[in-house]
Design a protein around this motif. Structure first.
Motif, PDB file in Angstrom:
ATOM      1  N   PRO A   1       0.839  -1.201   0.000  1.00 27.33           N
ATOM      2  CA  PRO A   1       0.000   0.000   0.000  1.00 27.33           C
ATOM      3  C   PRO A   1       0.880   1.260   0.000  1.00 27.33           C
ATOM      4  O   PRO A   1       1.843   1.349   0.761  1.00 27.33           O
ATOM      5  CB  PRO A   1      -0.791  -0.116   1.307  1.00 27.33           C
TER       6      PRO A   1
ATOM      7  N   SER B   1       0.614   5.584   0.063  1.00 25.58           N
ATOM      8  CA  SER B   1      -0.138   6.834   0.130  1.00 25.58           C
ATOM      9  C   SER B   1       0.369   7.794  -0.932  1.00 25.58           C
ATOM     10  O   SER B   1       1.577   7.894  -1.178  1.00 25.58           O
ATOM     11  CB  SER B   1       0.023   7.482   1.506  1.00 25.58           C
TER      12      SER B   1
ATOM     13  N   VAL C   1      -2.786   0.552  -4.030  1.00 29.88           N
ATOM     14  CA  VAL C   1      -2.453  -0.683  -3.317  1.00 29.88           C
ATOM     15  C   VAL C   1      -2.183  -1.760  -4.357  1.00 29.88           C
ATOM     16  O   VAL C   1      -3.073  -2.126  -5.129  1.00 29.88           O
ATOM     17  CB  VAL C   1      -3.584  -1.139  -2.379  1.00 29.88           C
TER      18      VAL C   1
ATOM     19  N   LYS D   1      -5.584   1.480   2.819  1.00 23.88           N
ATOM     20  CA  LYS D   1      -4.288   1.864   3.402  1.00 23.88           C
ATOM     21  C   LYS D   1      -4.457   2.336   4.837  1.00 23.88           C
ATOM     22  O   LYS D   1      -3.661   1.984   5.721  1.00 23.88           O
ATOM     23  CB  LYS D   1      -3.659   2.985   2.564  1.00 23.88           C
TER      24      LYS D   1
END
Length: 401
Positions: A331, A333, A341, A364
């Protein structure tokens, strides 16, 4: 049991756990919960601070976002485990002692070594003196303060791995007045499938992050970086995310380590040179069928639980079981409202399926927030922490005939 300690009328087998990261906390909670009713086992967790560091959120701390204060002693309450705050400054594997803050000696019968990695600022001249890192909450807060004082300018993120990607995206989103440059030898998301990789690149482009690949930083300057070939890039702040290193304490103590200084373990996570020492998380060189594991939270917590299970079995006169782990996701950001992901095979190679956008953000966040409640559940139900993907055929080590 050797080197026992008198505690009242009983002798206690002293288990000392070094480091309260994701792996160390898992080991301490799991073992303490399993031996809670035994007076002949004493569990002690050593960490430099009482606050638990959420390493998966340090890119958020670096942009000034306030995170929850997670207390290590508070989580240990009711388990019977002791907490010692202090820096581990030396390890004597022959005497079975650990030195804390240079002035306190802690003896052990069994040691769990979980001193995790930090940013490797020693590999490139100037990085130690002039670059910021995300090795701790304090490091991230220093960068946040610097970014907040910049009205404009350029931030160079050196390293195009997952830490660099998340940091560059977060900084670009939170500080649109700044020019963010992401530098790396490889393209961001190099291990992802084509769909996930394309989404990641589009997100960085949308955030205005300038990506340069195939470049190597050879020197960090007070006002920028120098690349191989002589080119310089001016910067008002440099964040170093290129590579990690582990503590030299294990090697200095004479434990068998690999070329990166990680403790080489057997199948039960015991040191191959000192079987009373277990190594977990980033500190361990753990071989699986696909190769040596790399440090992640998804793999770190299972190593901590495995060490606890192995110690518990040995204390009950049984043989520990071999550790097997298979990866299942990556995952990433991409700022506060975006993410990708990549689901993986157990050997960490990409599968065809991936998540993007808001669904990926929710996934996430669920993953990032999961360790703390997981520790809480393990206090009440230790078995709840003993489930993770074993990896099937990918993790089997084929023995030579």
């Amino acid at each position: 049991m050797s080197a026992q300690q008198e505690t009242g009328t009983a002798t206690a087998h002293r288990v000392v756990i070094l480091g309260a990261g994701y792996a160390g906390m898992a080991a301490a909670i799991q073992l303490a919960a399993r031996v809670k009713r035994r007076e002949d086992v004493q569990v002690t967790l050593v960490n430099a601070q009482e606050r638990f560091t959420e390493r998966m959120r340090l890119h958020m701390t670096a942009t000034g976002q306030q995170l929850a204060e997670l207390s290590i002693p508070q989580l240990l309450e009711g388990t019977g485990a002791q907490f010692v705050r202090g820096w581990v400054t030396a390890l004597d594997a022959d005497a079975k002692t650990v030195r804390i803050d240079d002035d306190r000696v802690l003896p052990y019968d069994t040691l769990v070594y979980g001193l995790g990695g930090v940013a490797d600022t020693s590999a490139v001249p100037g990085a130690e003196d002039h670059a910021y890192t995300l090795s701790s909450a304090q490091d991230a807060e220093l960068l946040a303060d610097r970014l907040a004082r910049l009205g404009s300018g350029t931030v160079v993120v050196a390293g195009s791995g997952l830490t660099g990607i998340e940091a560059a995206a977060e900084i670009a989103e939170r500080h649109p007045e700044l020019n963010v440059v992401l530098l790396g030898r490889q393209e961001p998301g190099v291990a992802m499938n084509s769909k996930a990789k394309a989404y990641l690149h589009a997100a960085l482009d949308r955030l205005g992050v300038q990506v340069r690949v195939g470049v190597e930083v050879v020197k960090v300057l007070p006002d920028g970086v120098e690349l191989a070939g002589g080119e310089s890039i001016a910067a008002d702040a440099v964040l170093w995310t290129s590579g990690t290193r582990v503590s030299p304490l294990a090697a200095a103590a004479g434990l068998a380590v690999d070329g990166h200084g990680r403790i080489v373990t057997d199948a039960a996570l015991r040191s191959v040179s000192h079987p009373e020492v277990y190594a977990i998380g980033d500190a361990a060189a753990i071989r699986q069928g696909y190769g040596v594991m790399h440090g992640t939270c998804q793999g770190g917590m299972p190593t901590g639980v495995q060490a606890a299970l192995s110690i518990d079995r040995v204390l009950r006169g049984r043989q520990p079981k071999p550790f097997r782990f298979g990866y299942y996701h990556t995952p990433v950001s991409l700022g506060g409202g975006d993410a990708v992901v990549q689901f993986t095979r157990p050997d960490d190679s990409p599968r065809r399926i991936c998540l993007t956008g808001r669904v990926a953000v929710r996934y996430k966040e669920t993953v990032t927030a999961s360790p703390w409640p997981t520790y809480g559940r393990m206090k009440k139900m230790p078995a709840s922490g003993a489930f993770w993907p074993r990896g099937g055929r990918f993790t089997r080590i084929r023995r030579a005939q």
